[in-house]
Scaffold this active site. Structure first.
Site, PDB file in Angstrom:
ATOM      1  CE  LYS A 147      -3.665  -2.540   2.435  1.00 10.75           C
ATOM      2  NZ  LYS A 147      -4.155  -3.111   3.614  1.00 10.75           N
ATOM      3  CG  ASP A 186      -9.772  -0.723   5.180  1.00  9.79           C
ATOM      4  OD1 ASP A 186      -9.406  -1.084   3.765  1.00  9.79           O
ATOM      5  OD2 ASP A 186      -8.977  -1.294   5.912  1.00  9.79           O
ATOM      6  CD  GLN A 221      -2.963  -4.677   7.229  1.00 16.75           C
ATOM      7  OE1 GLN A 221      -3.050  -3.596   6.409  1.00 16.75           O
ATOM      8  NE2 GLN A 221      -3.614  -5.785   6.826  1.00 16.75           N
TER       9      GLN A 221
END
Length: 893
Positions: free
Chosen positions: A14, A83, A58
């Site tokens: 990312k 997200d 994450q």
């Protein structure tokens, strides 16, 4: 959180993708010892940071402490949840609000892959295998709201092969290696495989290979499109994360576009007769101040809340908005004041309510903070009145955020330092003073920064305390203050006539050192004037250092820097320099900041509040500020002092007048507080009005002298007749006003100032050729004479001996190029408060001249100026009380 290899691999992918397309991305690493509170604190910080447009947590969270993952994902602000995992974004997706949420990146990527096939989703039968919150459930919702007929299958589905065989579009996210067989798949179907699984493979160096949830080799023979594993959905997930981040930044920029306000105004419920000011204020439900801040484009980290109704604003906003054009700058002033009142504050608030709540212009009011002295004395508060108030008025008129208390503390620290220094110099030798001023700490002697500055001022270019000669030590430690020249007084924010002259130092511990001194009211302190004129922390600190508190016996100025107190003053004032945000009754924003005297100081709110407000309103907006007393005093100082230091240029002057006050200027009888008004003020009398308009005409001329269009606001009272109001309007226009309008805002709020607001809008489009009255390089006497002749109408000035001496002294000391701040009565254009109208031909006597070097002006004294008001026989405090049940304040006005 933690250090999982797979998580680090995904994050690095990312970060690499972000770098490739120009997104600034950072990896915040928390150790595996991080607690849930640690993670939540980090998320809160990112939520509040306007420089961060999106962030992800994450998963899984690799901590040896228990952490509720659901709580963590829901802590991410929905507008930054790129997200798409928070419950709010999930809820919006499930309801079909696709344009107002973030979609989880894997389903979003899957949808984009489906679109790339060119196959229309609408009307197709779709099957999703898997129901996780990250992929399966949002994929179902996404397909459904794109008009597919969707079936969700999972591990408990008994007819899985049959359901798969019906699918035109198949999305698999089950987490089981090759569970979907090729023979199950409908010929021509689109197959999206989200699975990442490892199966044994002896041909690979690692002993395993990656496969999806679909048996690829057999499925590709039947599917029209199928994603490979790896290299299919994974890269698209990263791409969608980048896209969501860009979308978040776009939404942020659109939402917080400078000058683009979405503001909710409060509707007034007008009553007749008009209730008391505090009744009106307490009947209003103010918006939460953080809502007001958000409405005008302030970021959360730029606002410090002081309860629900007031806040301080960080000065950093000026840097963020430095390229934003300023709005229109309007100053409200008045004719020469009378005891009947003109209503400048009420007009200021009425005008901004009209511009904002009724004409939907971005508009800010910038007003002074009132002293508590008059609040408990005879005048009362200064929040406006009627249906034009800053609210809550009790907060406005009392402590607010403590700025005046900070000024009191800072001022009195200087006063204490002066007397302490005189005392210590009288009782100690040079070496004893030096040893105490520059002590040895752990065997090391060191000058402080402010002491280095004093050495440089003395021409001593040494930094080693041991290197000074006896003569240099003597010059360093001896300020040698002449007590008779001390101009710095102690202050208190209370009207107390018995502190006008006091004797200090009578305790035996002061060893016989006593002197006559006095207390002033806090708002007369030079520190207040500095606060109002400073354009930042650094400028404020420098101005503090330059403040002259006395002279030495050799006639040299002694400053706060010489006393060593400058840094401490800055610390005491570090919060007070931030403007205070409040609101009007109708919900328009207000900055309340600084409140210097309008006679011995310049009588205007702060430069910083005006500068911030002008940036926030944008180029088509308005900032309305108020100048103290009449146009000959507050407005003249606004132009010649405030605008000179700020660099700001006004577009419009609003000059407030009333029929009643003009009658007094026309020769009407004196009025007495508490006694009914004479009939001259309650009955029509056109002759008195016409004669009193001489004052109005002169003040219009004064404003036009500076090259700025003038709009006259005739503040109407119920006793005024139509003929009287029309006569004032006529005279104003004939005297050169751009326009003159009748106003009824006290009784009607912003609606009653609509004509004024429209006139101000028109005037702001007219040419404004602003100019100063004088060049500061002129001799002091010439500058005083220009103000007296041009603004007041005097024939000449006369400097009394003490004034002549001070002019010579200040010129010699290098202060001759400062602007002039005339300290004279506000009740007349002349020095005689009994002379109403527009007197001419008089000689203005200058009794004394004093210096506010830190603030940046000289103030000649015309007559005697009281800097400590007294309490009347019946002060306002008789009516002020607190309801112990509700906590409401009663009796303020």
């Amino acid at each position: 959180v933690g250090n999982r290899d797979d998580s680090n691999l995904y994050i690095n992918m990312k970060l690499k993708a972000a770098a490739e397309i120009g997104i600034s991305a950072n990896h915040i690493k928390l150790p595996n010892t991080a607690t849930e509170a640690d993670v939540l604190k980090c998320i809160a910080s990112l939520n509040a940071d306007p420089a961060v447009h999106g962030f992800i947590v994450q998963l899984p969270l690799d901590s040896d402490k228990p952490i509720n993952t659901e709580k963590i994902t829901n802590a991410v602000a929905p507008e930054k949840d790129v997200d798409g995992l928070s419950s709010i974004n999930a809820g919006k997706l499930s309801r079909g609000d696709l344009g107002d949420c973030f979609i989880p990146c894997t389903p979003k990527g899957c949808m984009e892959l489906i679109r790339q096939t060119g196959v229309q989703v609408a009307g197709k039968r779709a099957v999703v295998i898997g129901r996780s919150k990250i992929v399966g459930a949002p994929m179902h919702d996404l397909l459904l709201w794109n008009n597919a007929t969707v079936t969700t299958c999972h591990s408990k589905t008994s007819t899985l092969a049959e359901e798969v065989g019906k699918a035109d579009i198949l999305v698999v996210a089950a987490g089981r290696a090759e569970m979907v067989k090729g023979e199950w798949i409908k010929p021509g179907a689109i197959v999206i495989d989200c699975g990442i699984n490892h199966v044994p493979d002896s041909t690979k160096a690692s002993g395993k290979r990656v496969v999806g949830d679909v048996a690829y080799s057999s499925a590709k023979e039947k599917a029209s499109f199928i994603t490979p594993v790896p290299g299919g959905v994974g890269p698209m997930t990263v791409a969608m994360l980048m896209q969501s981040t860009v979308e978040s930044a776009q939404r942020f920029l659109e939402k917080f576009q400078p000058g683009k306000w979405t503001i909710q105004y409060n509707q007034l419920t007008l009553k007749m007769p008009v209730p008391s000011d505090i009744e009106i204020s307490q009947s209003c439900m103010p918006k939460p101040i953080d809502q007001v801040a958000k409405e005008v484009g302030l970021f959360p980290d730029e606002v410090e809340l002081y309860g629900q109704t007031k806040a301080k604003v960080q000065l950093s906003i000026l840097k963020r908005l430095q390229n934003q054009p300023d709005g229109k700058y309007v100053v409200v002033t008045g004719i020469t004041p009378t005891p009947l009142g003109e209503g400048k504050s009420t007009t200021t608030v009425g005008l901004v309510q009209a511009l904002g709540a009724h004409l939907h212009q971005n508009v800010f009011a910038c007003v002074r903070q009132p002293s508590q002295g008059p609040t408990f004395g005879i005048k009362g508060g200064a929040a406006g009145g009627g249906y034009c108030q800053v609210v809550p008025m009790e907060e406005f008129n009392l402590h607010l955020t403590g700025d005046i208390h900070a000024i009191t503390a800072a001022n009195n620290l200087v006063a204490a330092a002066i007397d302490a220094r005189i005392f210590h110099e009288l009782t100690q030798s040079d070496q004893a003073l030096y040893n105490r001023l520059v002590p040895s700490v752990n065997g090391v002697r060191k000058f402080s920064d402010i002491q280095i500055r004093r050495l440089q001022k003395l021409g001593i270019n040494k930094t080693d305390p041991m290197a000074l000669t006896k003569e240099e030590v003597n010059a360093f430690v001896r300020l040698d203050i002449d007590p008779g020249t001390i101009t710095w007084q102690r202050v208190l924010d209370t009207n107390d006539r018995f502190l006008r002259k006091i004797t200090i130092g009578q305790s035996v511990t002061e060893k016989g050192f006593s002197r006559t001194a006095q207390f002033d009211i806090t708002v007369s302190s030079e520190i207040m004037a500095v606060l109002a004129l400073a354009d930042g922390l650094d400028d404020m600190k420098k101005r503090f250092g330059r403040m002259v508190v006395a002279c030495s016996k050799k006639g040299q100025p002694v400053t706060a820097d010489d006393l060593g107190v400058t840094g401490a003053l800055a610390v005491l004032m570090k919060d007070a320099i931030k403007p205070n945000l409040m609101q009007t009754l109708e919900g328009t924003p207000v900055f309340v900041h600084a409140g210097p005297f309008a006679n011995i100081a310049h009588g205007n709110s702060s430069v910083l509040a005006d500068k911030i407000a002008l940036k926030l309103v944008g180029k088509d907006g308005f900032v309305v500020t108020e100048a103290g007393f009449g146009a000959d005093i507050g407005m003249e100082k606004f132009f010649n002092i405030k605008c000179r230091y700020s660099g700001l240029r006004p577009h419009v002057v609003v000059l407030v007048a009333t029929v009643r006050a003009l009658k007094m200027h026309g020769g009407g009888p004196a009025v007495t507080a508490g006694v009914p008004l004479p009939k001259e003020y309650t009955e029509e009398n056109l002759q008195l009005v016409a004669k009193g308009c001489s004052n109005l005409n002169k003040q219009i001329q004064n404003a036009r002298m500076f090259g700025v269009p003038v709009v006259v606001a005739v503040n109407a009272f119920k006793t005024d007749t139509k003929a009287e109001l029309a006569l004032v309007v006529q005279h104003a226009k004939e005297a050169g006003a751009f326009d003159a309008v009748e106003c009824t805002h006290w009784a009607e709020g912003g609606k009653g100032a609509l004509a004024l607001a429209r006139a101000v809008q028109r005037a702001s489009q007219a040419p404004s050729n602003f100019r100063f009255l004088y060049n500061v390089e002129l001799p002091v006497v010439d500058k005083i004479r220009l103000i007296a002749q041009q603004v007041y109408g005097a024939r000449d000035i006369e400097l009394l001996p003490e004034a002549q001496e001070k002019v010579a002294l200040y010129t010699k000391q290098g202060f001759g190029n400062l602007p002039i701040c005339m300290a004279k009565t506000h009740l007349s254009l002349s020095h005689d408060p009994e002379q109403k109208g527009a007197p001419t031909g008089f000689v203005l006597p200058i009794r004394d001249v004093r210096a506010s070097v830190g603030a940046g002006f000289l103030y000649p004294l015309v007559g005697t100026m009281s800097t400590m008001p007294g309490l009347p026989t019946r002060p306002c405090f008789y009516d002020i009380d607190l309801d112990p049940v509700s906590g409401d304040v009663n009796g303020l006005f």
